[in-house]
Design a protein around this motif. Structure first.
Motif, PDB file in Angstrom:
ATOM      1  N   LYS A 168       0.900  -1.304  -0.020  1.00  0.00           N
ATOM      2  CA  LYS A 168      -0.092  -0.003  -0.071  1.00  0.00           C
ATOM      3  C   LYS A 168       0.983   1.154  -0.054  1.00  0.00           C
ATOM      4  N   MET A 169       1.848   1.325   0.744  1.00  0.00           N
ATOM      5  CA  MET A 169       2.917   2.347   0.825  1.00  0.00           C
ATOM      6  C   MET A 169       3.598   2.488  -0.501  1.00  0.00           C
ATOM      7  N   VAL A 170       3.966   1.509  -1.008  1.00  0.00           N
ATOM      8  CA  VAL A 170       4.681   1.558  -2.473  1.00  0.00           C
ATOM      9  C   VAL A 170       3.588   2.038  -3.570  1.00  0.00           C
ATOM     10  N   ASN A 171       2.323   1.651  -3.415  1.00  0.00           N
ATOM     11  CA  ASN A 171       1.541   1.927  -4.313  1.00  0.00           C
ATOM     12  C   ASN A 171       1.252   3.432  -4.341  1.00  0.00           C
ATOM     13  N   GLN A 172       1.030   4.089  -3.009  1.00  0.00           N
ATOM     14  CA  GLN A 172       0.691   5.444  -2.801  1.00  0.00           C
ATOM     15  C   GLN A 172       1.785   6.384  -3.273  1.00  0.00           C
ATOM     16  N   LEU A 173       3.071   5.833  -3.239  1.00  0.00           N
ATOM     17  CA  LEU A 173       4.366   6.674  -3.715  1.00  0.00           C
ATOM     18  C   LEU A 173       4.372   6.497  -5.147  1.00  0.00           C
ATOM     19  N   TRP A 174       4.053   5.312  -5.670  1.00  0.00           N
ATOM     20  CA  TRP A 174       4.284   5.250  -7.043  1.00  0.00           C
ATOM     21  C   TRP A 174       3.134   6.241  -7.861  1.00  0.00           C
ATOM     22  N   ASP A 175       1.887   6.632  -7.078  1.00  0.00           N
ATOM     23  CA  ASP A 175       1.082   7.640  -7.696  1.00  0.00           C
ATOM     24  C   ASP A 175       1.564   9.130  -7.661  1.00  0.00           C
ATOM     25  N   ALA A 176       2.118   9.178  -6.382  1.00  0.00           N
ATOM     26  CA  ALA A 176       2.742  10.402  -6.338  1.00  0.00           C
ATOM     27  C   ALA A 176       3.909  10.906  -7.048  1.00  0.00           C
ATOM     28  N   SER A 177       4.758   9.858  -7.446  1.00  0.00           N
ATOM     29  CA  SER A 177       6.075   9.868  -8.140  1.00  0.00           C
ATOM     30  C   SER A 177       5.682  10.032  -9.643  1.00  0.00           C
ATOM     31  N   MET A 178       4.891   9.340 -10.132  1.00  0.00           N
ATOM     32  CA  MET A 178       4.608   9.282 -11.613  1.00  0.00           C
ATOM     33  C   MET A 178       3.962  10.476 -12.117  1.00  0.00           C
ATOM     34  N   LYS A 179       3.295  11.240 -11.254  1.00  0.00           N
ATOM     35  CA  LYS A 179       2.505  12.598 -11.641  1.00  0.00           C
ATOM     36  C   LYS A 179       3.498  13.825 -11.861  1.00  0.00           C
ATOM     37  N   ARG A 180       4.740  13.401 -11.514  1.00  0.00           N
ATOM     38  CA  ARG A 180       5.927  14.318 -11.549  1.00  0.00           C
ATOM     39  C   ARG A 180       6.541  14.297 -12.660  1.00  0.00           C
ATOM     40  N   ASN A 181       6.659  13.266 -13.580  1.00  0.00           N
ATOM     41  CA  ASN A 181       7.240  13.186 -14.744  1.00  0.00           C
ATOM     42  C   ASN A 181       7.032  14.460 -15.774  1.00  0.00           C
ATOM     43  N   LYS A 182       7.608  14.965 -16.251  1.00  0.00           N
ATOM     44  CA  LYS A 182       7.548  16.256 -17.186  1.00  0.00           C
ATOM     45  C   LYS A 182       8.738  16.112 -18.354  1.00  0.00           C
ATOM     46  N   LYS A 183       8.264  17.094 -19.220  1.00  0.00           N
ATOM     47  CA  LYS A 183       9.423  17.115 -20.565  1.00  0.00           C
ATOM     48  C   LYS A 183      10.551  17.275 -19.983  1.00  0.00           C
ATOM     49  N   ASP A 184      10.957  18.246 -18.887  1.00  0.00           N
ATOM     50  CA  ASP A 184      12.371  18.530 -18.441  1.00  0.00           C
ATOM     51  C   ASP A 184      12.807  17.943 -17.194  1.00  0.00           C
ATOM     52  N   LEU A 185      11.893  16.982 -16.709  1.00  0.00           N
ATOM     53  CA  LEU A 185      12.266  16.242 -15.520  1.00  0.00           C
ATOM     54  C   LEU A 185      11.610  14.792 -15.381  1.00  0.00           C
ATOM     55  N   ARG A 186      12.821  13.801 -15.579  1.00  0.00           N
ATOM     56  CA  ARG A 186      12.451  12.259 -15.504  1.00  0.00           C
ATOM     57  C   ARG A 186      12.609  11.799 -13.939  1.00  0.00           C
ATOM     58  N   VAL A 187      11.192  11.147 -13.660  1.00  0.00           N
ATOM     59  CA  VAL A 187      11.202  10.375 -12.473  1.00  0.00           C
ATOM     60  C   VAL A 187      11.239   8.834 -12.675  1.00  0.00           C
ATOM     61  N   ASP A 188      12.115   8.309 -12.226  1.00  0.00           N
ATOM     62  CA  ASP A 188      12.112   6.881 -12.213  1.00  0.00           C
ATOM     63  C   ASP A 188      11.763   6.098 -10.957  1.00  0.00           C
ATOM     64  N   PHE A 189      11.128   5.015 -10.979  1.00  0.00           N
ATOM     65  CA  PHE A 189      10.572   4.595  -9.753  1.00  0.00           C
ATOM     66  C   PHE A 189      10.945   3.022  -9.767  1.00  0.00           C
ATOM     67  N   TYR A 190      11.771   2.674  -8.751  1.00  0.00           N
ATOM     68  CA  TYR A 190      12.118   1.219  -8.374  1.00  0.00           C
ATOM     69  C   TYR A 190      11.331   0.921  -6.977  1.00  0.00           C
ATOM     70  N   HIS A 191      11.070  -0.229  -6.794  1.00  0.00           N
ATOM     71  CA  HIS A 191      10.409  -0.732  -5.542  1.00  0.00           C
ATOM     72  C   HIS A 191      10.828  -2.174  -5.372  1.00  0.00           C
ATOM     73  N   GLU A 192      10.650  -2.765  -4.079  1.00  0.00           N
ATOM     74  CA  GLU A 192      10.582  -3.860  -3.438  1.00  0.00           C
ATOM     75  C   GLU A 192       9.392  -3.719  -2.461  1.00  0.00           C
ATOM     76  N   SER A 193       8.295  -4.645  -2.561  1.00  0.00           N
ATOM     77  CA  SER A 193       7.202  -4.587  -1.516  1.00  0.00           C
ATOM     78  C   SER A 193       7.021  -6.081  -0.857  1.00  0.00           C
TER      79      SER A 193
END
Length: 170
Positions: free
Chosen positions: A142-167
């Motif tokens: 659940k924590m990983v999923n919430q962080l994924w949602d918040a992180s992926m919404k920050r990808n922009k043309k001039d900023l790449r956000v890569d997400f890796y996880h272990e749950s």
């Protein structure tokens, strides 16, 4: 370095967001050790791009912070004294203890983290030349999923956000 095989090269990112839920702090401690416990020669050889590290550790009880709190404060102190090391921002969140309980840990917040706010802060703190942020999470699904949602919404043309996880689930 860290034991096992991490599937990413965190040295190539300008900012790191490392989130551990409970015992999920363990692989993160290995990453921090690899960044902050090196001599000047090793530091030069690593070609580190990292300017900022944001650590968020979430636990049910403040007493659990005793496991690594001294080590984390040592790393933060090292980073403050050595400009070649990335700045280390530490946020510890306790989710079940009563804030009125006596704790001698000033760096502890008695709340769940707001990952959208965390990501905004990380983006605001990033170096102006930085074009990438690595978000790594180890903890409950659940924590990983919430962080994924918040992180992926920050990808922009001039900023790449890569997400890796272990749950993990119990």
């Amino acid at each position: 370095g860290p034991y096992g095989n991490l599937s990413f090269n965190y040295y190539r990112y300008g900012s790191l967001v490392l989130v551990g839920g409970g015992i999920g702090i363990t692989p993160i401690i290995s990453v921090l050790k690899n960044i902050y416990e090196c001599d000047k020669k090793q530091l030069a050889n690593k070609r580190m791009c990292i300017r900022n590290v944001h650590l968020i550790w979430i636990m049910p009880h403040a007493s659990e912070a005793d496991l690594f709190l001294d080590l984390l404060m040592c790393y933060r102190s090292l980073a403050a004294r050595n400009p070649a090391l990335p700045h280390l921002n530490i946020m510890i969140h306790v989710t079940r203890d009563d804030p009125a309980t006596e704790h001698n840990k000033s760096s502890i917040l008695f709340s769940r983290p707001d990952f959208f706010s965390v990501m905004e802060k990380c983006i605001g703190d990033k170096h102006e030349e930085s074009t990438s942020i690595l978000v790594y999470a180890c903890g409950p699904g659940k924590m990983v999923n919430q962080l994924w949602d918040a992180s992926m919404k920050r990808n922009k043309k001039d900023l790449r956000v890569d997400f890796y996880h272990e749950s993990f689930e119990f």
